[in-house]
Motif scaffolding. Structure first.
Motif, PDB file in Angstrom:
ATOM      1  N   ASN A  33       0.809  -1.215   0.000  1.00  0.00           N
ATOM      2  CA  ASN A  33       0.000   0.000   0.000  1.00  0.00           C
ATOM      3  C   ASN A  33       0.848   1.273   0.000  1.00  0.00           C
ATOM      4  O   ASN A  33       0.551   2.234  -0.706  1.00  0.00           O
ATOM      5  N   ALA A  34       1.908   1.240   0.791  1.00  0.00           N
ATOM      6  CA  ALA A  34       2.769   2.421   0.924  1.00  0.00           C
ATOM      7  C   ALA A  34       3.465   2.760  -0.386  1.00  0.00           C
ATOM      8  O   ALA A  34       3.960   3.874  -0.550  1.00  0.00           O
ATOM      9  N   PHE A  35       3.501   1.819  -1.299  1.00  0.00           N
ATOM     10  CA  PHE A  35       4.199   2.036  -2.571  1.00  0.00           C
ATOM     11  C   PHE A  35       3.212   2.290  -3.723  1.00  0.00           C
ATOM     12  O   PHE A  35       3.594   2.275  -4.880  1.00  0.00           O
ATOM     13  N   SER A  36       1.978   2.498  -3.385  1.00  0.00           N
ATOM     14  CA  SER A  36       0.937   2.554  -4.419  1.00  0.00           C
ATOM     15  C   SER A  36       0.570   3.973  -4.830  1.00  0.00           C
ATOM     16  O   SER A  36      -0.127   4.159  -5.816  1.00  0.00           O
ATOM     17  N   THR A  37       1.010   4.971  -4.106  1.00  0.00           N
ATOM     18  CA  THR A  37       0.489   6.320  -4.352  1.00  0.00           C
ATOM     19  C   THR A  37       1.585   7.365  -4.181  1.00  0.00           C
ATOM     20  O   THR A  37       2.741   7.039  -3.905  1.00  0.00           O
ATOM     21  N   ASP A  38       1.215   8.612  -4.414  1.00  0.00           N
ATOM     22  CA  ASP A  38       2.112   9.737  -4.110  1.00  0.00           C
ATOM     23  C   ASP A  38       1.247  10.911  -3.686  1.00  0.00           C
ATOM     24  O   ASP A  38       0.075  10.723  -3.339  1.00  0.00           O
ATOM     25  N   ALA A  39       1.799  12.131  -3.698  1.00  0.00           N
ATOM     26  CA  ALA A  39       1.042  13.271  -3.190  1.00  0.00           C
ATOM     27  C   ALA A  39      -0.183  13.599  -4.037  1.00  0.00           C
ATOM     28  O   ALA A  39      -1.042  14.372  -3.617  1.00  0.00           O
ATOM     29  N   SER A  40      -0.272  13.009  -5.234  1.00  0.00           N
ATOM     30  CA  SER A  40      -1.457  13.229  -6.074  1.00  0.00           C
ATOM     31  C   SER A  40      -2.669  12.465  -5.556  1.00  0.00           C
ATOM     32  O   SER A  40      -3.793  12.727  -5.960  1.00  0.00           O
ATOM     33  N   ASN A  84       3.344  10.525 -10.792  1.00  0.00           N
ATOM     34  CA  ASN A  84       4.403   9.957 -11.640  1.00  0.00           C
ATOM     35  C   ASN A  84       4.989   8.672 -11.071  1.00  0.00           C
ATOM     36  O   ASN A  84       5.516   7.856 -11.812  1.00  0.00           O
ATOM     37  N   ALA A  85       4.926   8.505  -9.755  1.00  0.00           N
ATOM     38  CA  ALA A  85       5.499   7.297  -9.144  1.00  0.00           C
ATOM     39  C   ALA A  85       4.473   6.169  -8.994  1.00  0.00           C
ATOM     40  O   ALA A  85       4.808   5.101  -8.500  1.00  0.00           O
ATOM     41  N   VAL A  86       3.254   6.385  -9.420  1.00  0.00           N
ATOM     42  CA  VAL A  86       2.193   5.399  -9.190  1.00  0.00           C
ATOM     43  C   VAL A  86       2.344   4.234 -10.190  1.00  0.00           C
ATOM     44  O   VAL A  86       2.409   4.447 -11.392  1.00  0.00           O
ATOM     45  N   PRO A  87       2.401   2.990  -9.670  1.00  0.00           N
ATOM     46  CA  PRO A  87       2.681   1.821 -10.526  1.00  0.00           C
ATOM     47  C   PRO A  87       1.437   1.320 -11.258  1.00  0.00           C
ATOM     48  O   PRO A  87       0.905   0.258 -10.939  1.00  0.00           O
ATOM     49  N   VAL A  88       1.038   2.072 -12.275  1.00  0.00           N
ATOM     50  CA  VAL A  88      -0.241   1.780 -12.948  1.00  0.00           C
ATOM     51  C   VAL A  88      -0.260   0.468 -13.721  1.00  0.00           C
ATOM     52  O   VAL A  88      -1.325  -0.019 -14.076  1.00  0.00           O
ATOM     53  N   LYS A  89       0.918  -0.080 -14.014  1.00  0.00           N
ATOM     54  CA  LYS A  89       0.921  -1.373 -14.715  1.00  0.00           C
ATOM     55  C   LYS A  89       1.458  -2.493 -13.825  1.00  0.00           C
ATOM     56  O   LYS A  89       2.009  -3.478 -14.316  1.00  0.00           O
TER      57      LYS A  89
END
Lengths: 462, 462
Positions: A33-40, A84-89
């Motif tokens: 979860n902690a790696f799934s998002t950013d400030a957006s 930009n850091a969100v792992p969409v794939k």
């Protein structure tokens, strides 16, 4: 369209566990979860996250990922505003936060070498101890990293005098998909051998490879600074004020602007050292020798006289901090108007800032939403906050329509949809409105020279 | 290896005559002579030379040249030191000197638009009339062009404070092989949308396309300046002096160095405001407000005290000009030692300049040739002049062996074989000693994205 691995197989997982022992890799959804998002606050789950500690691990990872067509999403403190850091794939999120050593700060070379995970303000503090100065200062400077700043070509307050992150990068070490390592540039302040690949990485948003080493230029730490907060009756007077200041031959290290809506939000919460009738304000900062700074402040206040400011507040030391508290209060203050915001970072030719601000205020009135305009007037980079309340039916949709109009206004004024944040996910649909098809084609081809299978941060805008 | 047209056919000639009427194209060998060389004195004849006046002509030319596999060699005032403009594969030389308009200098946007053939100092003078400042100042500034400066990423004296040409380019219009036009960037001071293709053109040496339009950043013209010429008994004291100056928190706009051999050459011809016993000298320049500059000069002279300078000469106005005459005299003075020179522009991490100078002096002694070391100490970019006499048997060969040793010394010290001039023809054989095969491979691939048939300036080093 490139083809990617459809999921993480047991063999993949075993490979990652072997390469990143212990808590060097995580697979559990609650940990991912902690790696799934950013400030957006955009969100997508990776299949795994890893925490390399060495360049060699990164190289082995990218050798494997390229062979397996595994999407790779580098990240650090996730302060990015555009997803930009969100792992969409899916794929593997790569946290660079364990590569966080300051390797050298050299007062003879006026250069420093750091790993990408160093917090920028920690690095600046270490430089200051040696009376050295690394000027780039994005708003996130206390939490964001050198590597993240380089990947977004971070700007900030001091860009008007000192330029942006790009201008301070002397060398980069990067690992490419396939696992090869590029050592580009070094500690030489001037170098014109070859195409400038290292600065192509600056602002590339993690699309070309993973930066594992950073060399930046330093300058002597300025002796002192002073700031001047000036209130104006209206936007026109304010723009006359900024013209007078620059017309006096002054190059401030910051030249910030706040419009009427911004000031009204700040005033809801705190007394500020600004005339109560001011509908626009400028905040200048000068740095250099004590005598030089004093002279610049005098030149500025003399030059401002004919533009009829309502108030002029000069501060040094603790008083300077109090003045800057006004600027720092903007982001929290904005929520006094509405609970949600869409925050953009439009940039236009500097002389067209008045038209941009007028357009923002007009479209805000049209849709009945407060739009704050503030920020880096000195380089034409104006932050707009479109405030809204998702609990009010239609409000969020209105906010997005305001945003679309603001993007169009910036482009119509010869500007850009992003001066600082990049495009990532949230602005990706707008990139083709700014860059022509030929530029986009070239960017794709250049990308493929570094990353033929497009495993690096796929699914994002240019 | 790409295949090129083997010669200019009558059909080619007819095409060029039609596209560039009158004296817009030349074919006669005596007229082509002027397009065959540059300041390196390397020489090769083009088959034709053309003088476009519009972007449209350039586009039509590159559409044709790409289809015909015709080598294209852009050039302007041919001040390049490394043969980069020399048409080694024949083809068409393209002079940009008729595209020489200053289109706009805007004191609100702090930006200017020019065509590539504008002489840089003419542009700077036009900016100064509006109290605006374009800082890059290569030694050739009075004869070289904005387009040429961008193609080499020109440096110069003021880089220590203001950076190099790259740092001032906001936008470029370029025509690519095939005839398409790229409009990259614009007047916005900040822009992070897309890969930074425009700055890839800066320093690319005409290998990606032909620049037809330039937008640069400006700042307010500083109010005044002052300079300080300091003499030292030896190189060690001199390096202590520069450390003391920067250690005092000062950022001069120039920090130049002259070694003992350089001073001896200057002294052969003129009295200079420097102690007769000085074996090394520093030349600082400060700019800003009158009070600020005066304070910086005081800080500097105070800081230098403990390093025991033999003489300290401060100059403003006419006296400042007199001080700079010493620096400007170096190039003519060098010929007082020997009639021929090999001139290089090595750059190293700044703290390693003493080792570079010591190595140059030692190798000069070893081969019995005077080697002048001088230049931009503030950024570690030291010019070396290997003086020799071609009439003396073996002298020229010795000079080349000295040059090879200097290149090796710079690379061993973590530096670069070119801080300012580029590699062109004369340094092309040395590039692989600095850039690894992976970087060279990437540069070739990036080049081919812009120029798939490699018609742009073929035969040159990276």
């Amino acid at each position: 369209m490139p083809e990617y691995a459809p999921s993480l197989t047991p063999a993949h997982e075993a490979f990652l566990r072997d390469l990143f022992p212990g808590d060097g890799c995580v697979f559990a959804p609650e940990a991912l979860n902690a790696f799934s998002t950013d400030a957006s606050r955009e969100r997508a789950m990776p299949w795994a996250a890893v925490r390399p500690e060495t360049r060699e691990q990164v190289a082995e990872l990218l050798r494997w990922a390229d062979a397996e067509r595994m999407p790779v999403y580098p990240r650090a403190r996730a302060t990015g505003q555009v997803g930009n850091a969100v792992p969409v794939k899916g794929g593997v999120a790569v946290s660079l936060l364990r590569m966080n050593r300051i390797l050298d700060i050299d007062g003879r070379d006026f250069a420093a070498e750091v790993e990408p995970g160093v917090i920028t303000s920690d690095f600046q503090a270490a430089c200051a101890e040696k009376r050295l100065f690394y000027p780039p200062d994005p708003a996130s400077v206390k939490i964001s990293t050198m590597g993240g700043n380089i990947s977004t070509c971070a700007g900030g307050l001091r860009a008007v005098k000192y330029g942006v992150t790009r201008d301070w990068v002397l060398g980069l070490t990067a690992v490419l998909p396939g696992g090869s390592t590029l050592v580009m540039g070094g500690r030489s302040h001037k170098d014109v051998v070859g195409l400038d690949l290292k600065r192509l990485f600056v602002g590339a948003g993690g699309k070309l490879g993973i930066i594992t080493g950073v060399t930046v230029k330093l300058i002597p730490l300025p002796e002192t600074s002073a700031s001047v907060l000036v209130g104006f009756a209206n936007l026109d007077d304010c723009m006359d004020g900024v013209a007078a200041g620059f017309g006096a031959g002054l190059l401030p290290c910051a030249c910030e602007f706040m419009d009427a809506t911004t000031l009204s939000a700040i005033r809801l919460g705190s007394d500020i050292p600004l005339d109560a009738g001011a509908q626009a304000a400028l905040l200048f900062k000068f740095d250099g020798t004590a005598e030089g700074v004093a002279a610049e402040v005098r030149r500025l206040t003399d030059a401002l006289g004919p533009t009829g400011p309502l108030s002029v507040e000069v501060g040094q030391g603790a008083e300077e901090e109090a003045i800057w508290a006004v600027r720092r209060d903007i982001s929290p203050a904005s929520y006094r108007l509405r609970p949600h915001k869409i925050s953009e970072d439009l940039s236009v030719p500097r002389g067209r800032v008045p038209q941009l601000v007028a357009a923002a205020q007009a479209v805000g009135r049209e849709f009945g939403l407060p739009v704050l305009c503030y920020g880096h007037l000195g380089d034409g980079n104006i932050h707009t906050n479109v405030m809204h309340d998702r609990a009010v039916p239609g409000d969020e949709d209105k906010a997005h329509r305001v945003k679309d109009r603001l993007f169009k206004a910036a482009l119509d004024l010869g500007g850009t949809i992003s001066g600082e944040h990049g495009t990532g996910l949230t602005k990706a649909p707008y990139v083709a409105g700014q860059l022509g098809p030929e530029q986009l084609r070239l960017m794709e081809q250049v990308r493929r020279a570094f990353d033929p299978h497009e495993i690096m941060n796929p699914g994002k805008g240019w």
